[in-house]
Every structure is written in structure tokens, then in C-alpha cells.
Motif scaffolding. Structure first.
Motif, PDB file in Angstrom:
ATOM      1  N   UNK A 376      27.549  11.582  48.408  1.00  0.00           N
ATOM      2  CA  UNK A 376      26.014  12.020  48.416  1.00  0.00           C
ATOM      3  C   UNK A 376      26.067  13.659  48.694  1.00  0.00           C
ATOM      4  N   UNK A 377      25.075  14.181  48.011  1.00  0.00           N
ATOM      5  CA  UNK A 377      24.656  15.680  48.330  1.00  0.00           C
ATOM      6  C   UNK A 377      23.704  15.685  49.532  1.00  0.00           C
ATOM      7  N   UNK A 378      24.305  16.130  50.528  1.00  0.00           N
ATOM      8  CA  UNK A 378      23.479  16.037  51.839  1.00  0.00           C
ATOM      9  C   UNK A 378      22.906  17.411  52.335  1.00  0.00           C
ATOM     10  N   UNK A 379      23.323  18.470  52.099  1.00  0.00           N
ATOM     11  CA  UNK A 379      22.917  19.815  52.192  1.00  0.00           C
ATOM     12  C   UNK A 379      22.670  20.274  50.502  1.00  0.00           C
ATOM     13  N   UNK A 380      21.182  20.360  50.359  1.00  0.00           N
ATOM     14  CA  UNK A 380      21.029  20.622  48.799  1.00  0.00           C
ATOM     15  C   UNK A 380      20.462  22.323  48.652  1.00  0.00           C
ATOM     16  N   UNK A 381      20.806  22.384  47.374  1.00  0.00           N
ATOM     17  CA  UNK A 381      20.179  23.577  46.906  1.00  0.00           C
ATOM     18  C   UNK A 381      19.258  23.078  45.801  1.00  0.00           C
ATOM     19  N   UNK A 382      18.157  23.708  45.621  1.00  0.00           N
ATOM     20  CA  UNK A 382      17.045  23.297  44.568  1.00  0.00           C
ATOM     21  C   UNK A 382      17.170  23.913  43.267  1.00  0.00           C
ATOM     22  N   UNK A 383      17.903  24.877  43.463  1.00  0.00           N
ATOM     23  CA  UNK A 383      18.225  25.549  41.957  1.00  0.00           C
ATOM     24  C   UNK A 383      16.757  26.501  41.631  1.00  0.00           C
ATOM     25  N   UNK A 384      16.971  26.756  40.322  1.00  0.00           N
ATOM     26  CA  UNK A 384      15.774  27.270  39.835  1.00  0.00           C
ATOM     27  C   UNK A 384      14.434  26.608  39.533  1.00  0.00           C
ATOM     28  N   UNK A 385      13.352  27.504  39.313  1.00  0.00           N
ATOM     29  CA  UNK A 385      12.294  26.706  38.592  1.00  0.00           C
ATOM     30  C   UNK A 385      12.198  27.143  37.289  1.00  0.00           C
ATOM     31  N   UNK A 386      11.835  26.270  36.381  1.00  0.00           N
ATOM     32  CA  UNK A 386      11.538  26.682  35.001  1.00  0.00           C
ATOM     33  C   UNK A 386      10.557  27.814  34.905  1.00  0.00           C
ATOM     34  N   UNK A 387      11.537  28.759  34.320  1.00  0.00           N
ATOM     35  CA  UNK A 387      10.936  30.123  33.690  1.00  0.00           C
ATOM     36  C   UNK A 387       9.583  30.046  33.334  1.00  0.00           C
ATOM     37  N   UNK A 388       9.239  29.357  32.144  1.00  0.00           N
ATOM     38  CA  UNK A 388       8.056  29.434  31.479  1.00  0.00           C
ATOM     39  C   UNK A 388       6.875  28.818  32.365  1.00  0.00           C
ATOM     40  N   UNK A 389       7.300  27.900  33.239  1.00  0.00           N
ATOM     41  CA  UNK A 389       6.100  27.434  34.204  1.00  0.00           C
ATOM     42  C   UNK A 389       5.620  28.497  35.019  1.00  0.00           C
ATOM     43  N   UNK A 390       6.418  29.513  35.165  1.00  0.00           N
ATOM     44  CA  UNK A 390       5.928  30.755  35.854  1.00  0.00           C
ATOM     45  C   UNK A 390       5.336  31.934  35.289  1.00  0.00           C
ATOM     46  N   UNK A 391       6.288  32.107  34.122  1.00  0.00           N
ATOM     47  CA  UNK A 391       5.668  33.465  33.211  1.00  0.00           C
ATOM     48  C   UNK A 391       4.331  32.776  32.514  1.00  0.00           C
ATOM     49  N   UNK A 392       3.916  31.648  32.284  1.00  0.00           N
ATOM     50  CA  UNK A 392       2.672  31.287  31.586  1.00  0.00           C
ATOM     51  C   UNK A 392       1.634  31.551  32.516  1.00  0.00           C
ATOM     52  N   UNK A 393       1.739  31.618  33.887  1.00  0.00           N
ATOM     53  CA  UNK A 393       0.646  31.980  34.877  1.00  0.00           C
ATOM     54  C   UNK A 393       0.871  33.489  35.014  1.00  0.00           C
TER      55      UNK A 393
END
Length: 589
Positions: A376-393
Motif C-alpha cells: 500500500x502507498x501510505x505516504x502519497x504524492x499527488x503528482x501534477x495536474x493536467x496542464x491543459x485544465x489550467x492553461x485553458x483558464x
């Protein structure tokens, strides 16, 4: 693929069911492509990259299928795809990764199916490679990647070099000029593997940049009999060890910076390093992927056929686990990667990161870590957010200044990473930390980093150490000193949402029927609490299934304090397992 090289691959396929499975997966993907219409020039935001990648996957698979089966249906379908792409008005040079990958796709298809292309098709495809690929790379409006030290340089130089080699006979002067330019330019990103192989952009971009770097080097070796000494550059041959050690015992990678959040992926490029260094143990993780049998997730890799070219002849029964359980890399984004075992499914894994938020694709995650136990991954890193989801805003997600808009994004700042936040402030983008000490023994596998520079003006001193103790549990220890002002320090760990606060200093984490105890050992008086990871803006993505657990503690002005948390898997008797040594003693026998 040189003429006659098919025979060695066919021999490998006949000798081993795993390789037969890989070969068959490529044919299945190729057969799926045959009835599909050719791709169209449709951008997502400012990118054509999705279409370029789809083109590379289709054409590489089809070209391989043709060369290994001699079935003309694959060559004709590749020709149809290439003719459609040749008709595009351009390959979107304003975002040059798109051109780099599209040029590689067209080059492979043109070269590998050349014998079956009609004369008009040859001329049309060749002209598109030259005009829409090679010549656009000479336009100063589009080629700033030549001076970059990130994955753009690796991908674009590889794609343009493939294009140059494909049309070399008809355009020798242009081809020579571009290949010589690439050999010099690609030294920039290759310098970032120094001193010992840690890739500054993290796991996901390692697979991207390094794979294209390997494609580039193998193309040079095939064409000219040399890679001009590039593979001997400091740290490059060691980088496969970095990639292998980045995979946790949960099969999730240490996905710091702009990496994704999914399981680890098979990398054909690792076979290049294993063969060249004569070290089959580098393939221990890849062997596990291939032995699973179901290659559907792997076969969508757009360079999947590279596995057959680089892996032909590898005997899986000769691949043994690595001998070391701690791997340390310095450079722009230093890491310590440690585990209690390479073979036990319940083993512990910890990835610990230093570095700087100013590194390519970096987050404010200095001092952060991930931790696995019992699969199990207990201590988590969420990683990145989709670039386009941010750039389109209209978000500017690439600024690295202290007040850049990038740091308002939840997944990118330190508030949601497994590190410290002081007085509610951001880490310093101009700060940097290395791995100052590390070690491997049965009693203690550890890494230590002085992270003071990241908290300039917030703390007078801060050192973090993370260790696997007795191969049984994990300790996270922070030793800090306040400035002339008091400092309120928040210690957090991003965890699966099933967290129960059992006592002021004990929390129980639950996931998939497994359990982990989080125990605060120092200071004595704290109160554990939970914080939501739900978005609080209209641009942050959701973070379902996670919660922050931790505590706040105020260090008086000028005072020194130690924070220590133990993470104890379910098979550990919690009350009997303690460890209390200052960081200065961790390196002592």
C-alpha cells in the motif's frame, strides 16, 4: 532496424514465451489500427502533441508488424497514415515537441516501409519530413529548445535526427548539418544526469526524455557506428538505477514534481542500459511487468516496439534482484530511495526528495517523501495536474518566481506535500538542499538533508532525516531551530482517506484491508488532526480518496526542537518499536 535484423528478433520470439507475448501485443495493436481512419490535425489548446504521439504509436507498430511478418497490409496502412499527416498544413512548430514526435513517426514509417511505398508516396512523405520537420527546426522562432537542458531538447533533437537520417541520401548536406548540431546540443540535458544519474524532472519525464535520448544514441550507433562518446557523459549510464529504484513496493513510483499519479510503467529504454553495462539486475522491475502476461497497459506505449529491438536476446531467467537496497542521487533534484527488500511483497519502500522548486517541472516539495508497506502507498504524492485544465483558464503554470501563479495551485506548493510548512508560508524558490548523509545496513537505511535554505527567514536551521529501522518501520525526524521570532511548524502527511485519530499522538491509517500506525514520538505534547484535500478554487483538481494528517507545533523564539514521527506497518508491535537518535548519530555504526 537494419536489413536482416529481423532474424535475431524472430529467434528471440521463438525462444521465450515472454518475448512472444510482447511481439503478439504489437501485432494486436497494429490490427486494431488498420480499420481506423487516419488521424486529423486537431489541437488541444496550443498542442498537437496528442496527435503526434498517436501517429508515432500507430506508425511504429505498423512498421514493426510489416518488417517482422512481411504482411503488406501493415505497410499499406502505415502509408495511408503518413500520407494523411503529410497533408497537414504544418505539425504545429509553435509547440515544437509536436514536430519532434511527428517527424520521428514519419521517419520510422518512411524508412521501414520504404520498399512498399509507391514513388509518389515516397516523394510526398520525404518532402513533408524535410519541409514540415527538418527545416522548421532551423527557424529561430521555433528552436529555442536547442539551448534548453530539459526533455524538449532530448525529444526534439531525437525526432529531427531520425528525420535527417531517413532522408540522408537525398539531402546529405542538410542532414549532416542537423545531426552535427544535435550531437552538440543534446549535451545540455545529458549534463543533468551528473553526478550519478538522478533525473531532475522526475519519474514520468525520465521515461520521456531518457527514452528519446536512447533513441537518439541508438540511431547514431546504427548509422555511424558510434554515439560520439555521449553515453560516457557523467551520470548517464547510472540513470537506469535511478529509474529502477524509483518504483515502490506498491508498484507506484515516487511521483514527485510533474509526474502522474498512476502505477509505474514498463520502459524499453532500460534494456539499452542493461545491455550496454552488462547488468541484467537493472531489468528486475521490467521483468516483473513483462511476466504479468497482460501487456495491454504497456502496449499503448508509443515506442513499445523499441522493446524488441533493444531486448532481443535477453534471457529473463538470468535477471536477478539488485544487490543494493539504498540508492542515492545528487544533482538538481537529489533523492534517497530505500527499501527493506526487493522480493518480499510486504516490504517497506521510502523515497525522500531534496533539491529546489526552481528545478525543471519541480514542486515545492523539498523534504517530501513517499512510503509503502504491505503493498500500500501510505505516504502519497499527488503528482501534477493536467496542464491543459489550467492553461485553458488562462493560468500561467510555468513561472518560477516566488510569487508566481504556479504556487497558488494546490498540487504544486508545499502545503499538500509531505514536508514542513512554517508560519503558513511557501518554501523559497531560490533555496536548494542536497542529500548530506545516507547509509545502508540491516539496522538503519537512511537519508538526511539540510533543508534550511528552503525556509530562509522562517527558520534558523532545519534538517530532515528519514530512515527504515531494522527493516521493520520508518522514522521521519526533523531537527530545527527558530529565528529570533517563534515559528509555527505544520507537519503533514498526505494519506489514504481512511484515517482514524486514536489518541493525541496516534493515528491509524486504513487501506485495502491493511493498517499503518502513525505515532508522534516528539514533541510529547501535540494533537494530531486531519485536513481536507478538496479543492478550494475553481482551478484546482479534485483529490479524491486522500486526506492530510499531522500536527502543528510552535517553536519558541531562538529555541531548538525535534519533531519525530514513526510509521509502523501492521505486523509491527507498536509499543515495542522505538528509535530515538539525533541525526548526527545516524551515520555511526
Amino acid at each position: 532496424m537494419m536489413e536482416g535484423e529481423e532474424q535475431g528478433i524472430l529467434k528471440t520470439i521463438a525462444s521465450d514465451p515472454i518475448w512472444r507475448n510482447v511481439h503478439q501485443a504489437i501485432l494486436v495493436e497494429s490490427d486494431k489500427t488498420i480499420p481506423l481512419p487516419p488521424i486529423e490535425r486537431v489541437l488541444e489548446g496550443r498542442r498537437l502533441l496528442g496527435k503526434s504521439r498517436e501517429a508515432l504509436q500507430r506508425i511504429f507498430n505498423l512498421s514493426y508488424a510489416y518488417r517482422l511478418t512481411n504482411d503488406e497490409k501493415y505497410a499499406h496502412r502505415a502509408e495511408k497514415e503518413m500520407l494523411a499527416i503529410a497533408e497537414f498544413k504544418d505539425w504545429n512548430p509553435s509547440h515544437y515537441l509536436d514536430v519532434g514526435e511527428m517527424t520521428m513517426a514519419m521517419a520510422i514509417g518512411y524508412d521501414w516501409t520504404y520498399a512498399k511505398l509507391s514513388a509518389p508516396s515516397r516523394e510526398k512523405i520525404s518532402r513533408a519530413i524535410v519541409e514540415k520537420g527538418l527545416k522548421t527546426s532551423q527557424d529561430k522562432r521555433y528552436n529555442s529548445w536547442l539551448q534548453r537542458s530539459n526533455n524538449w531538447n532530448q525529444v526534439c533533437n531525437a525526432g529531427i535526427t531520425f528525420g535527417a537520417l531517413a532522408v540522408y541520401e537525398d539531402h546529405p548536406d542538410l542532414a549532416k548539418q542537423l545531426i552535427k548540431r544535435a550531437v552538440n546540443s543534446i549535451k545540455l540535458p545529458m549534463e543533468d544526469y551528473a553526478p550519478n544519474g538522478a533525473y531532475p524532472e522526475g519519474y514520468g519525464y525520465w521515461n520521456y526524455g531518457t527514452t528519446f535520448n536512447v533513441l537518439f544514441l541508438t540511431a547514431l550507433e546504427k548509422a555511424f557506428g558510434t554515439d560520439y562518446g555521449l553515453s560516457n557523459r557523467p551520470g548517464f549510464m547510472e540513470t537506469a538505477g535511478y529509474y529502477e529504484n524509483m518504483i515502490g513496493t506498491s508498484r507506484y513510483p515516487f511521483n514527485y514534481s510533474d509526474a502522474g499519479g498512476g502505477h509505474g510503467k514498463l520502459s524499453p529504454a532500460v534494456f539499452y542500459f542493461a545491455k550496454k553495462s552488462n547488468d541484467p539486475s537493472l531489468l528486475w522491475v521490467e521483468k516483473a511487468y513483462l511476466q504479468k502476461g497482460d501487456l495491454s497497459r504497456s502496449a499503448d506505449n508509443r515506442v513499445f516496439p523499441l522493446l524488441m529491438l533493444l531486448g532481443a536476446g535477453v534471457e529473463f531467467d538470468k535477471i536477478t534482484p539488485p544487490s543494493k537496497k539504498v540508492w542515492v542521487g545528487q544533482g538538481k533534484s537529489p533523492v534517497t530511495l530505500m527499501r527493506s527488500s526487493w522480493t518480499r511483497p510486504d516490504a517497506i519502500f521510502v523515497g525522500f526528495k531534496a533539491g529546489s522548486p526552481s528545478a525543471p517541472h519541480a514542486h515545492m516539495d523539498i523534504g517530501s517523501f513517499v512510503m509503502d508497506a504491505d503493498g500500500v502507498r501510505w505516504a502519497i504524492d499527488l503528482g501534477s495536474q493536467n496542464y491543459h485544465s489550467l492553461e485553458k483558464l488562462g493560468m500561467d503554470i510555468w513561472g518560477k518566481e516566488q510569487d508566481a501563479q504556479r504556487w497558488t495551485i494546490k498540487r504544486y506548493n508545499n502545503f499538500i506535500h509531505n514536508t514542513l510548512t512554517v508560519n503558513g508560508q511557501l518554501q523559497r524558490v531560490d533555496g536548494y538542499a542536497k542529500i548530506d548523509d545516507s547509509g545502508e545496513s540491516d539496522a538503519l537505511k537512511h537519508g538526511i538533508s539540510d533543508i534550511t535554505d528552503l525556509y530562509k527567514g522562517q527558520l534558523a536551521a532545519a534538517r530532515r532525516g528519514i530512515a527504515i529501522v531494522d527493516d521493520a518501520f520508518v522514522v521521519v525526524r526533523d531537527e530545527m531551530k527558530a529565528t529570533a521570532n517563534s515559528a509555527t511548524v505544520r507537519w503533514v502527511m498526505l494519506a489514504p482517506e481512511g484515517v482514524e485519530i486514536q489518541d493525541d499522538n496516534v493515528a491509524i491509517l486504513n487501506k485495502d484491508g491493511k493498517r499503518l500506525t502513525l505515532r508522534v514520538d516528539h514533541p510529547a505534547q501535540v494533537k494530531l488532526q486531519k485536513w481536507s484535500t478538496a479543492p478550494t478554487t475553481d482551478y484546482d483538481t479534485t483529490n479524491e480518496g486522500t486526506v492530510l494528517v499531522g500536527f502543528e507545533y510552535t517553536v519558541p523564539a531562538g529555541a531548538s526542537e525535534t519533531l519525530q514521527v514513526s510509521l509502523l506497518p501492521q505486523n509491527v508491535v507498536v509499543d515495542s518499536k522505538t528509535f530515538d537518535k539525533p541525526l548526527s548519530d545516524w551515520g555511526q555504526k
